[in-house]
Write an enzyme that holds these catalytic residues in place. Structure first.
Site, short mmCIF file in Angstrom:
data_model
loop_
_atom_site.label_atom_id
_atom_site.label_comp_id
_atom_site.label_asym_id
_atom_site.label_seq_id
_atom_site.Cartn_x
_atom_site.Cartn_y
_atom_site.Cartn_z
N GLY A 141 -14.50 -8.65 36.04
CA GLY A 141 -15.92 -8.51 35.72
C GLY A 141 -16.64 -7.74 36.81
N ASN A 142 -15.86 -7.24 37.80
CA ASN A 142 -16.45 -6.55 38.95
C ASN A 142 -16.47 -5.04 38.66
OD1 ASN A 142 -16.55 -5.05 41.43
ND2 ASN A 142 -16.08 -6.92 42.56
N GLN A 143 -17.66 -4.47 38.54
CA GLN A 143 -17.78 -3.06 38.14
C GLN A 143 -17.32 -2.09 39.22
OE1 GLN A 143 -21.40 -2.05 36.25
NE2 GLN A 143 -21.23 -3.72 34.78
N LYS B 279 -14.81 -2.62 41.30
CA LYS B 279 -13.35 -2.58 41.14
C LYS B 279 -12.97 -1.74 39.93
CE LYS B 279 -11.81 -7.25 42.42
NZ LYS B 279 -11.21 -8.47 41.84
N ASP C 18 -6.87 -9.48 42.43
CA ASP C 18 -7.53 -10.44 43.32
C ASP C 18 -7.46 -9.85 44.72
OD1 ASP C 18 -8.93 -13.06 43.09
OD2 ASP C 18 -7.67 -13.45 44.83
N TYR D 163 -17.86 -5.36 50.80
CA TYR D 163 -17.83 -5.32 52.26
C TYR D 163 -17.54 -3.92 52.82
CZ TYR D 163 -17.61 -10.40 51.70
OH TYR D 163 -17.89 -11.70 51.36
N HIS E 36 -6.24 -0.64 49.92
CA HIS E 36 -5.43 -1.76 49.42
C HIS E 36 -5.26 -1.65 47.90
CE1 HIS E 36 -9.67 -2.48 49.21
NE2 HIS E 36 -9.61 -3.71 48.77
N ARG E 37 -6.34 -1.36 47.19
CA ARG E 37 -6.31 -1.30 45.71
C ARG E 37 -5.51 -0.08 45.24
NH1 ARG E 37 -11.03 -2.32 45.36
NH2 ARG E 37 -10.61 -4.52 45.05
N LYS F 144 -11.04 7.06 49.56
CA LYS F 144 -10.83 5.61 49.61
C LYS F 144 -9.60 5.23 48.78
CE LYS F 144 -12.58 1.00 48.69
NZ LYS F 144 -13.54 0.12 48.04
P1 ITT Z 1 -13.08 -10.40 39.34
O1 ITT Z 1 -12.46 -11.73 39.76
O2 ITT Z 1 -13.83 -10.49 38.06
O3 ITT Z 1 -12.09 -9.29 39.37
P2 ITT Z 1 -14.50 -10.65 41.85
O4 ITT Z 1 -15.49 -9.78 42.57
O5 ITT Z 1 -14.85 -12.11 41.71
O6 ITT Z 1 -14.20 -9.99 40.43
P3 ITT Z 1 -12.31 -11.33 43.63
O7 ITT Z 1 -12.38 -12.80 43.36
O8 ITT Z 1 -10.97 -10.67 43.70
O9 ITT Z 1 -13.11 -10.51 42.55
O10 ITT Z 1 -13.11 -11.05 44.97
C1 ITT Z 1 -12.91 -9.89 45.66
C2 ITT Z 1 -14.04 -9.69 46.64
O11 ITT Z 1 -13.49 -9.11 47.84
C3 ITT Z 1 -15.05 -8.68 46.12
O12 ITT Z 1 -16.08 -9.32 45.37
C4 ITT Z 1 -15.54 -8.03 47.40
O13 ITT Z 1 -16.48 -8.85 48.00
C5 ITT Z 1 -14.29 -8.05 48.29
N1 ITT Z 1 -13.55 -6.78 48.15
C6 ITT Z 1 -12.36 -6.59 47.53
N2 ITT Z 1 -12.01 -5.31 47.54
C7 ITT Z 1 -13.00 -4.65 48.15
C8 ITT Z 1 -13.23 -3.30 48.46
O14 ITT Z 1 -12.38 -2.34 48.06
N3 ITT Z 1 -14.34 -2.98 49.10
C9 ITT Z 1 -15.22 -3.92 49.47
N4 ITT Z 1 -15.11 -5.21 49.20
C10 ITT Z 1 -13.99 -5.60 48.56
#
Ligand code: ITT
Length: 199
Positions: A9-11, A13, A70, A155, A181-182, A176
């Site tokens: 649900g994270n736009q 990502k 995650d 972050y 990592h992604r 990026k």
């Molecule tokens: P979904 O579970 O719906 O995918 P979420 O945001 O809740 O969305 P996570 O539980 O995996 O996802 O939390 C990951 C968090 O880590 C994210 O909300 C950011 O705060 C941080 N994060 C992960 N990857 C990042 C990135 O590339 N740049 C900055 N912050 C990142």
């Protein structure tokens, strides 16, 4: 064309995921586009557990191959915080201005060599036959003394990559994705998918 659902649900990502998987000739549906509206309890204690929980829940709801991400930020000086709780740190609805300022404040006076940190990403794939695969990758960096940059999300403005002399929020999306990592975890997952589809 093959189809998969991405259980996020994270736009921020989702945008990166679409860019990284763009060369795969795949139809990628976000959870919303797949019509899934689940409140998934991420009650695992590792990135792997939570990625698998999300992928399996959405796979079972849609019947389609489903991927989930995650991820989080581990800061060594804070014993790995916020880690798997990165999204929930200081509350899910708290702005990243506040979360980032708080982390910088917790590292006040800490010298550069002790500000080491990493972003971690685990991608899980839940296949319709019940099989599950995961891929993990990290990017190493340090927590800066101030927020910099407007790109990315979360972050990124406080995460500095020494090789680039800037934060990941100052990198272009292409830069990026090439080192993140992604980007690295999804490129491993592409190989897992290609292998699964070659059989
Ligand atoms: P979904 O579970 O719906 O995918 P979420 O945001 O809740 O969305 P996570 O539980 O995996 O996802 O939390 C990951 C968090 O880590 C994210 O909300 C950011 O705060 C941080 N994060 C992960 N990857 C990042 C990135 O590339 N740049 C900055 N912050 C990142």
């Amino acid at each position: 064309m093959r189809k998969l659902v991405f259980a996020t649900g994270n736009q921020g990502k989702m945008k990166e995921i679409r860019e990284i998987l763009a060369d795969m000739a795949l139809e990628i549906l976000s959870m919303k586009e797949a019509g899934v509206n689940l409140d998934i309890q991420e009650d695992g204690t590792t990135f792997e557990e939570n990625a698998v929980i999300k992928a399996k829940a959405v796979q079972e709801a849609t019947g389609e191959l489903t991927l989930a991400d995650d991820s989080g930020l581990e800061i060594d000086y804070l014993n790995g915080e916020p880690g798997v709780y990165s999204a929930r740190y200081l509350g899910e609805d708290t702005s990243y201005r506040i979360k980032n300022a708080n982390l910088i404040q917790r590292l006040e006076g800490v010298p550069m060599e002790q500000r080491t940190a990493r972003f971690v990403c685990v991608i899980a794939a839940a296949f319709p036959d019940g099989r599950v695969e995961t891929a993990r990758a990290t990017i190493e960096g340090v927590i800066g003394y101030e927020e910099r940059g407007e790109n990315g999300f979360g972050y990124d403005p406080i995460f500095y990559v020494p090789e680039f002399h800037c934060s990941t929020a100052e990198l272009s999306p292409e830069q990026k994705n090439a080192v993140s990592h992604r980007g690295k975890a999804l490129r491993q997952m592409k190989e897992i998918l290609r292998e699964a589809w070659s059989k």
